[in-house]
Design a protein around this motif. Structure first.
Motif, short mmCIF file in Angstrom:
data_model
loop_
_atom_site.label_atom_id
_atom_site.label_comp_id
_atom_site.label_asym_id
_atom_site.label_seq_id
_atom_site.Cartn_x
_atom_site.Cartn_y
_atom_site.Cartn_z
N ALA A 1 11.75 -8.82 -18.19
CA ALA A 1 11.14 -7.47 -18.31
C ALA A 1 12.21 -6.27 -18.45
O ALA A 1 13.30 -6.38 -17.52
N PRO A 2 11.76 -5.49 -19.12
CA PRO A 2 12.64 -4.13 -18.98
C PRO A 2 12.28 -3.29 -17.63
O PRO A 2 11.07 -3.70 -17.01
N ALA A 3 12.71 -2.29 -17.13
CA ALA A 3 12.53 -1.64 -16.02
C ALA A 3 11.03 -0.63 -16.22
O ALA A 3 10.32 -0.43 -15.55
N GLN A 4 11.01 -0.39 -17.49
CA GLN A 4 9.64 0.17 -17.96
C GLN A 4 8.97 -0.62 -19.24
O GLN A 4 9.73 -0.65 -20.04
N LEU A 5 7.52 -0.95 -19.32
CA LEU A 5 7.01 -1.57 -20.36
C LEU A 5 6.20 -0.53 -21.02
O LEU A 5 5.17 0.03 -20.20
N LYS A 6 6.16 -0.30 -22.27
CA LYS A 6 5.26 0.55 -22.93
C LYS A 6 4.11 0.03 -23.52
O LYS A 6 4.20 -1.07 -24.31
N ILE A 7 2.88 0.30 -23.12
CA ILE A 7 1.75 -0.21 -23.69
C ILE A 7 0.94 1.01 -24.50
O ILE A 7 0.67 1.83 -23.72
#
Length: 176
Positions: free
Chosen positions: A149-155
């Motif tokens: 996973a990246p540091a931020q997940l965009k949903i």
């Protein structure tokens, strides 16, 4: 003429003019404010609204759909898989979900999304590239595993034409 020559009378006339000069603008402002506040407040709820006798059908339906989405995602229940809960949320399908979730870089997660209601929503998850899929509003969760996973997940979730209801999402960190 004798009255105009009286110094007390002249002094009284000056005081009366000063008072009138001060009172006219004050009374004018009070009159304007008093007249305009009544028209501006029309249509607004009173400061002490009375509770309605029964809740609206829309709010009852929304609560039912919210409860269904929470149950489908297991929000509020103990997780028997051992995975660690990260975050969750609920939104109206018409509003959609537009969020960035902070994750631990390189870890693995499960994203679960459910729509309770009618129609379909479009789910877009951006890890390195955006992955899109259509989710029916049938109260069946769609799960997506996110590895490294990246540091931020965009949903992003947007309701398609004619969709209504509640969209819920939940992120769990996978334990090994």
């Amino acid at each position: 003429m004798a009255l105009l020559g009286n110094p007390d009378m002249i002094h009284d006339l000056r005081l009366t003019r000063r008072c009138a000069t001060l009172l006219v603008p004050i009374l004018s402002v009070a009159f304007i404010v008093g007249c305009s506040s009544g028209s501006a407040d029309r249509g607004k709820p009173s400061k002490d609204p009375k509770p309605s006798a029964s809740p609206s059908p829309t709010s009852d339906r929304t609560k039912v759909l919210e409860r269904r989405a929470e149950e489908a995602l297991g929000i509020g229940e103990a997780d028997d898989t051992g995975d660690r809960f990260v975050e969750s949320g609920l939104e109206r399908a018409s509003d959609g979900i537009h969020t960035y979730s902070a994750l631990s870089n390189g870890e693995s997660y499960t994203l679960s999304v459910v729509c309770s209601g009618a129609g379909q929503v479009r789910l877009a998850v951006t890890v390195k590239r955006s992955v899109r899929q259509t989710v029916p509003c049938d109260n069946v969760p769609v799960r997506q595993r996110i590895t490294n996973a990246p540091a931020q997940l965009k949903i992003d979730v947007d309701g398609l034409a004619g969709s209504s209801g509640i969209v819920g999402w939940r992120i769990d960190e996978l334990t090994t």
